[in-house]
Design an enzyme around this catalytic site. Structure first.
Site, mmCIF file in Angstrom:
data_model
loop_
_atom_site.group_PDB
_atom_site.id
_atom_site.type_symbol
_atom_site.label_atom_id
_atom_site.label_comp_id
_atom_site.label_asym_id
_atom_site.label_seq_id
_atom_site.Cartn_x
_atom_site.Cartn_y
_atom_site.Cartn_z
ATOM 1 N N ASP A 41 96.478 -24.530 50.768
ATOM 2 C CA ASP A 41 97.671 -25.368 50.907
ATOM 3 C C ASP A 41 98.637 -24.827 51.955
ATOM 4 O OD1 ASP A 41 98.412 -23.111 49.447
ATOM 5 O OD2 ASP A 41 98.654 -24.195 47.572
ATOM 6 N N ASP A 58 103.105 -23.622 35.708
ATOM 7 C CA ASP A 58 102.841 -24.919 35.077
ATOM 8 C C ASP A 58 101.350 -25.279 35.101
ATOM 9 O OD1 ASP A 58 102.460 -25.425 37.764
ATOM 10 O OD2 ASP A 58 103.949 -27.044 37.900
ATOM 11 N N HIS A 117 99.424 -25.220 37.841
ATOM 12 C CA HIS A 117 98.904 -25.764 39.105
ATOM 13 C C HIS A 117 97.917 -24.793 39.753
ATOM 14 C CE1 HIS A 117 102.547 -23.996 41.430
ATOM 15 N NE2 HIS A 117 101.501 -23.355 41.887
ATOM 16 N N GLU A 158 99.806 -30.295 41.064
ATOM 17 C CA GLU A 158 100.772 -30.193 39.976
ATOM 18 C C GLU A 158 100.359 -31.064 38.788
ATOM 19 O OE1 GLU A 158 102.954 -28.017 39.990
ATOM 20 O OE2 GLU A 158 104.260 -27.977 41.750
HETATM 21 C C1 GLP Z 1 101.853 -20.954 44.697
HETATM 22 C C2 GLP Z 1 100.541 -21.324 45.430
HETATM 23 C C3 GLP Z 1 99.358 -21.186 44.510
HETATM 24 C C4 GLP Z 1 99.491 -19.876 43.763
HETATM 25 C C5 GLP Z 1 100.620 -19.983 42.786
HETATM 26 C C6 GLP Z 1 100.908 -18.696 42.024
HETATM 27 O O1 GLP Z 1 102.721 -22.004 44.538
HETATM 28 N N1 GLP Z 1 100.502 -22.608 46.024
HETATM 29 O O2 GLP Z 1 98.148 -21.236 45.264
HETATM 30 O O3 GLP Z 1 98.321 -19.614 43.042
HETATM 31 O O4 GLP Z 1 101.779 -20.500 43.381
HETATM 32 O O5 GLP Z 1 101.616 -17.800 42.798
HETATM 33 P P1 GLP Z 1 101.859 -16.311 42.395
HETATM 34 O O6 GLP Z 1 100.544 -15.629 42.486
HETATM 35 O O7 GLP Z 1 102.849 -15.802 43.406
HETATM 36 O O8 GLP Z 1 102.385 -16.323 41.003
#
Ligand code: GLP
Length: 249
Positions: A67, A134, A136, A141
């Site tokens: 993304d 959440d 995702h 989402e």
């Molecule tokens: C972000 C990314 C995800 C990631 C998630 C968790 O928003 N788009 O790909 O897995 O959030 O992030 P973190 O590892 O910093 O908790």
């Protein structure tokens, strides 16, 4: 779905890097699906270390990221392109032409089309995944429906809150992102989902403790994949209430 419970987040990252390394050893021109965020960030130093030690060669490897934020130029300090350059690509012998991150500025519809085309070019051999508070994955989402292909996603308030820590203030966090769809993720040949931190426990319960597929918790779809491995540390496993055998290493 295989679940590995480690002694620490560091061990989680080391094991994930070894599994990615195994894919590259078996297939030197593998396509890696990569992730950003602080969880994935723990894995990349192990890949860099192996590359520097001469045991892992990225010269024929290609990558595609899950993304990118809409509205952040590739050189923006919080863009996912910049994250990937700084955390991985700048430190390994990968050909930058073989790294794809969707572009978050300019004609967004055209960028989504280009990203879709890139995804179709060849299958992803291994997809690294974190998980949002959440549930995702990528930026898919919770909602009434999930999407198969790449698309623009409106970010949940909880996601904006969670990611605000990377920005000067919450107002600077983009509200939209280009993301691979759930179908794109599930088409990868192998999935590696990593998680750490108590705030991920609720999302993990839906993935690990029952057989439900829940559009309100997109990560639950990972359980349908024929070759998915979830790696979490024992602190998180205990918080989730997941019963496990201690790791032997
Ligand atoms: C972000 C990314 C995800 C990631 C998630 C968790 O928003 N788009 O790909 O897995 O959030 O992030 P973190 O590892 O910093 O908790």
């Amino acid at each position: 779905m295989k679940v590995i419970v480690t002694n620490s987040f560091d061990q989680t990252c080391e094991i994930a890097a070894e599994m990615i390394g195994d894919v590259i050893h078996r297939k030197p021109d593998a396509r890696l699906g990569l992730a950003t965020g602080s969880t994935a960030q723990g894995v990349y130093p192990y890949l860099v270390k192996a590359n520097r030690a001469g045991t892992l060669d990225f010269s024929r490897v290609s990558t595609i990221n899950l993304d990118e934020y809409v509205g952040l130029a590739p050189d923006h300090p919080q863009s996912y392109r910049r994250f990937m350059d700084e955390n991985l690509f700048d430190h390994i012998n990968i050909d930058r032409k073989n790294t794809i991150v969707a572009k978050g500025t300019g004609d967004i519809e055209a960028n989504v089309r280009a990203f879709r085309k890139a995804l179709l070019e060849r299958p992803i051999d291994v997809q690294l995944l974190g998980i949002g508070v959440d549930g995702h994955v990528g930026f898919n989402e919770p909602g009434k429906v999930l999407y198969d292909g790449a698309h623009v996603e409106e970010l949940d308030e909880s996601t904006i809150d969670a990611n605000a820590r990377f920005f000067e203030n919450r107002d600077e966090v983009p509200t939209r992102a280009i993301s691979m769809g759930m179908g794109d993720i599930l088409r990868a040949k192998k999935l590696l989902l990593l998680a750490t931190g108590e705030n991920k426990a609720d999302a993990l319960k839906g993935l690990l403790l029952n057989e439900e597929l829940d559009v309100q918790n997109p990560a639950t779809l990972v359980k349908t994949h024929p070759d998915a491995t979830v790696i979490i540390d024992r602190t998180l496993a205990d918080k989730v209430g997941y019963k496990y055998q201690p790791i032997k290493r």
